[in-house]
Design a protein around this motif. Structure first.
Motif, mmCIF file in Angstrom:
data_model
loop_
_atom_site.group_PDB
_atom_site.id
_atom_site.type_symbol
_atom_site.label_atom_id
_atom_site.label_comp_id
_atom_site.label_asym_id
_atom_site.label_seq_id
_atom_site.Cartn_x
_atom_site.Cartn_y
_atom_site.Cartn_z
ATOM 1 N N PHE A 37 0.809 -1.101 0.047
ATOM 2 C CA PHE A 37 0.051 0.011 -0.005
ATOM 3 C C PHE A 37 0.776 1.070 0.040
ATOM 4 O O PHE A 37 0.878 2.099 -0.894
ATOM 5 C CB PHE A 37 -0.973 -0.040 1.254
ATOM 6 C CG PHE A 37 -1.670 1.408 1.370
ATOM 7 C CD1 PHE A 37 -2.921 1.346 0.628
ATOM 8 C CD2 PHE A 37 -1.172 2.308 1.956
ATOM 9 C CE1 PHE A 37 -3.576 2.454 0.764
ATOM 10 C CE2 PHE A 37 -2.022 3.395 2.371
ATOM 11 C CZ PHE A 37 -3.226 3.510 1.807
ATOM 12 N N VAL A 38 1.838 1.456 0.859
ATOM 13 C CA VAL A 38 2.569 2.467 0.881
ATOM 14 C C VAL A 38 3.298 2.828 -0.121
ATOM 15 O O VAL A 38 3.520 3.833 -0.749
ATOM 16 C CB VAL A 38 3.498 2.500 2.060
ATOM 17 C CG1 VAL A 38 4.569 3.677 2.439
ATOM 18 C CG2 VAL A 38 2.929 2.383 3.481
ATOM 19 N N ASP A 39 3.977 1.826 -0.661
ATOM 20 C CA ASP A 39 4.728 1.890 -1.825
ATOM 21 C C ASP A 39 3.903 2.321 -3.173
ATOM 22 O O ASP A 39 4.521 3.196 -4.011
ATOM 23 C CB ASP A 39 5.587 0.490 -2.297
ATOM 24 C CG ASP A 39 6.499 0.278 -1.302
ATOM 25 O OD1 ASP A 39 7.043 1.141 -0.672
ATOM 26 O OD2 ASP A 39 6.859 -1.057 -1.179
ATOM 27 N N LYS A 40 2.716 1.825 -3.437
ATOM 28 C CA LYS A 40 2.082 2.422 -4.424
ATOM 29 C C LYS A 40 1.651 3.738 -4.307
ATOM 30 O O LYS A 40 1.171 4.408 -5.366
ATOM 31 C CB LYS A 40 0.923 1.380 -4.517
ATOM 32 C CG LYS A 40 1.225 -0.202 -5.147
ATOM 33 C CD LYS A 40 0.036 -1.053 -5.306
ATOM 34 C CE LYS A 40 0.428 -2.447 -5.624
ATOM 35 N NZ LYS A 40 -0.547 -3.314 -5.727
ATOM 36 N N VAL A 41 1.109 4.046 -3.129
ATOM 37 C CA VAL A 41 0.592 5.525 -2.884
ATOM 38 C C VAL A 41 1.894 6.562 -3.187
ATOM 39 O O VAL A 41 1.568 7.471 -3.749
ATOM 40 C CB VAL A 41 0.296 5.541 -1.405
ATOM 41 C CG1 VAL A 41 0.051 7.017 -1.007
ATOM 42 C CG2 VAL A 41 -0.807 4.828 -1.177
ATOM 43 N N VAL A 45 1.203 9.183 -6.071
ATOM 44 C CA VAL A 45 1.353 10.508 -5.784
ATOM 45 C C VAL A 45 2.342 11.141 -6.217
ATOM 46 O O VAL A 45 2.332 12.415 -6.573
ATOM 47 C CB VAL A 45 1.282 10.745 -4.224
ATOM 48 C CG1 VAL A 45 1.508 12.223 -3.568
ATOM 49 C CG2 VAL A 45 -0.021 10.213 -3.495
ATOM 50 N N GLY A 46 3.731 10.533 -6.430
ATOM 51 C CA GLY A 46 4.817 11.200 -7.001
ATOM 52 C C GLY A 46 4.459 11.558 -8.562
ATOM 53 O O GLY A 46 5.161 12.517 -8.922
ATOM 54 N N LEU A 47 3.731 10.810 -9.273
ATOM 55 C CA LEU A 47 3.520 10.973 -10.459
ATOM 56 C C LEU A 47 2.608 12.417 -10.558
ATOM 57 O O LEU A 47 2.867 12.959 -11.645
ATOM 58 C CB LEU A 47 2.837 9.830 -11.095
ATOM 59 C CG LEU A 47 3.225 8.549 -11.502
ATOM 60 C CD1 LEU A 47 2.512 7.389 -12.145
ATOM 61 C CD2 LEU A 47 4.700 9.019 -12.677
ATOM 62 N N HIS A 167 0.760 1.924 -13.777
ATOM 63 C CA HIS A 167 0.984 2.160 -12.235
ATOM 64 C C HIS A 167 -0.081 1.815 -11.697
ATOM 65 O O HIS A 167 -1.245 2.519 -12.035
ATOM 66 C CB HIS A 167 1.711 3.654 -11.927
ATOM 67 C CG HIS A 167 2.572 4.035 -12.792
ATOM 68 N ND1 HIS A 167 3.801 4.009 -12.105
ATOM 69 C CD2 HIS A 167 3.017 4.641 -13.768
ATOM 70 C CE1 HIS A 167 4.771 4.541 -12.985
ATOM 71 N NE2 HIS A 167 4.373 4.697 -14.041
ATOM 72 N N PHE A 168 -0.125 0.888 -10.858
ATOM 73 C CA PHE A 168 -1.449 0.619 -10.178
ATOM 74 C C PHE A 168 -1.747 1.128 -8.709
ATOM 75 O O PHE A 168 -0.807 1.213 -7.802
ATOM 76 C CB PHE A 168 -1.621 -1.165 -10.088
ATOM 77 C CG PHE A 168 -1.393 -1.832 -11.432
ATOM 78 C CD1 PHE A 168 -2.596 -1.827 -12.317
ATOM 79 C CD2 PHE A 168 -0.315 -2.360 -11.938
ATOM 80 C CE1 PHE A 168 -2.721 -2.471 -13.416
ATOM 81 C CE2 PHE A 168 -0.358 -2.791 -13.082
ATOM 82 C CZ PHE A 168 -1.340 -2.983 -13.954
ATOM 83 N N THR A 169 -2.937 1.374 -8.491
ATOM 84 C CA THR A 169 -3.335 1.945 -7.176
ATOM 85 C C THR A 169 -3.626 0.771 -6.372
ATOM 86 O O THR A 169 -3.753 -0.168 -6.708
ATOM 87 C CB THR A 169 -4.668 2.750 -7.280
ATOM 88 O OG1 THR A 169 -5.671 1.676 -7.829
ATOM 89 C CG2 THR A 169 -4.719 3.745 -8.226
ATOM 90 N N PRO A 170 -3.314 0.984 -5.023
ATOM 91 C CA PRO A 170 -3.357 -0.175 -4.191
ATOM 92 C C PRO A 170 -4.907 -0.880 -4.225
ATOM 93 O O PRO A 170 -5.955 -0.332 -4.496
ATOM 94 C CB PRO A 170 -3.301 0.638 -2.780
ATOM 95 C CG PRO A 170 -2.480 1.656 -2.885
ATOM 96 C CD PRO A 170 -3.019 2.221 -4.217
#
Length: 232
Positions: A37-41, A45-47, A167-170
Motif C-alpha cells: 500500500f505505502v509503496d503504491k501510494v 502521488v509522486g506521478l 502504475h496500479f493503485t493499491p
C-alpha cells in the motif's frame, strides 16, 4: 438505554454529550489490505506531484453499465412556481461503457465508448491513446487492479509499445485515481439529471461530446490564480 440501565433520559443524554457519543450515526470506511500500500501510494502521488520529463501522466478507468434511460413521457420544463416534472417510470435503451483517460497536467479527458468492457475494448482504447499522443513522449497510466488491465493480450500489447508504463493503485483504493473525480462530475451533470426535455437514448452522443469538453477544473480555470490547483 435509560430503561435498560435504570437511569433517567437526561442522565443518558449528559453522558453521551460528555464523551462525544453519537450512537444514532454511522460512518463507512475501507482499509486496504494491499501489502504494498505505502509503496503504491508513493508511486502514484509522486506521478501527480513530480511527473517524469518528456512524459505524460494519465489517470485511466472505465465507467461500465451506464444506464441509457428515457422517461416514458416527455419531460415538462420548469415554470414559475412549478418545478420540472418527470414521469416516475422509464424506458430502457440499453447500457454503455465509457473508457476515459484524464491528463493530469491539463485536466483534458480522452474518452471512448463501447458496449462492453473486456480486454479487447481496453486494447482499442490504448491504441487510440497511442495514436493521439506524440511519439516522442513516454506515457504513464494510473490504473486500478481490474483484471482487464492485466490480461495476456494487454501485456503483449504493452511489450510491443515500451513507452507505456502502468502504475496500479493499491487494492481497494480507487479513490486515489484522479479520473474517479471526473466520473463523479460527469454523473452529476450529465447522467443523473438530464436537461429539461432531454432524454437518454442519445447518451452515447452526449457523452462523446462531454468527454472532450468537461474538464475536472471546469469551475476553477476561470480564475488564473487557481489554475495550478489541479496538481495540488
Amino acid at each position: 438505554m435509560s430503561q435498560e440501565m435504570g437511569l433517567s433520559q437526561s442522565t443518558v443524554s449528559r453522558i453521551w454529550r460528555a464523551f462525544g457519543l453519537q450512537p444514532h450515526r454511522t460512518e463507512t470506511f475501507k482499509l486496504s489490505t494491499d501489502p504494498y500500500f505505502v509503496d503504491k501510494v508513493h508511486d502514484v502521488v509522486g506521478l501527480y506531484l513530480d511527473p517524469p520529463e518528456r512524459a505524460l501522466v494519465f489517470c485511466v478507468d472505465e465507467k461500465s453499465q451506464i444506464q441509457a434511460l428515457d422517461r416514458s413521457q416527455p419531460v415538462l420544463p420548469m415554470m414559475p412556481g412549478v418545478p420540472q416534472r418527470v414521469t416516475h417510470d422509464y424506458v430502457r435503451a440499453g447500457t454503455t461503457t465509457l473508457f476515459a483517460a484524464l491528463e493530469v497536467a491539463t485536466g483534458k479527458v480522452t474518452g471512448s465508448l463501447h458496449r462492453r468492457h473486456r480486454a479487447e475494448e481496453f486494447k482499442k482504447f490504448l491504441i487510440k491513446l497511442d495514436q493521439a499522443i506524440p511519439a516522442d513522449l513516454d506515457v504513464h497510466l494510473v490504473l486500478d487492479n481490474y483484471a482487464t488491465h492485466k490480461t495476456p493480450a494487454i501485456k503483449t500489447w504493452l511489450l510491443a509499445h515500451p513507452r507505456f508504463h502502468l502504475h496500479f493503485t493499491p487494492t481497494g483504493s480507487s479513490w486515489l485515481n484522479l479520473v474517479e473525480r471526473w466520473f463523479a462530475e460527469l454523473t452529476n451533470k450529465q447522467i443523473r439529471r438530464p436537461s429539461p426535455g432531454e432524454g437518454h437514448p442519445d447518451l452515447d452522443r452526449r457523452m462523446k461530446h462531454r468527454s472532450q469538453t468537461l474538464r475536472l477544473d471546469e469551475d476553477r480555470r476561470r480564475d488564473p490564480r487557481t489554475s495550478r490547483q489541479l496538481s495540488e
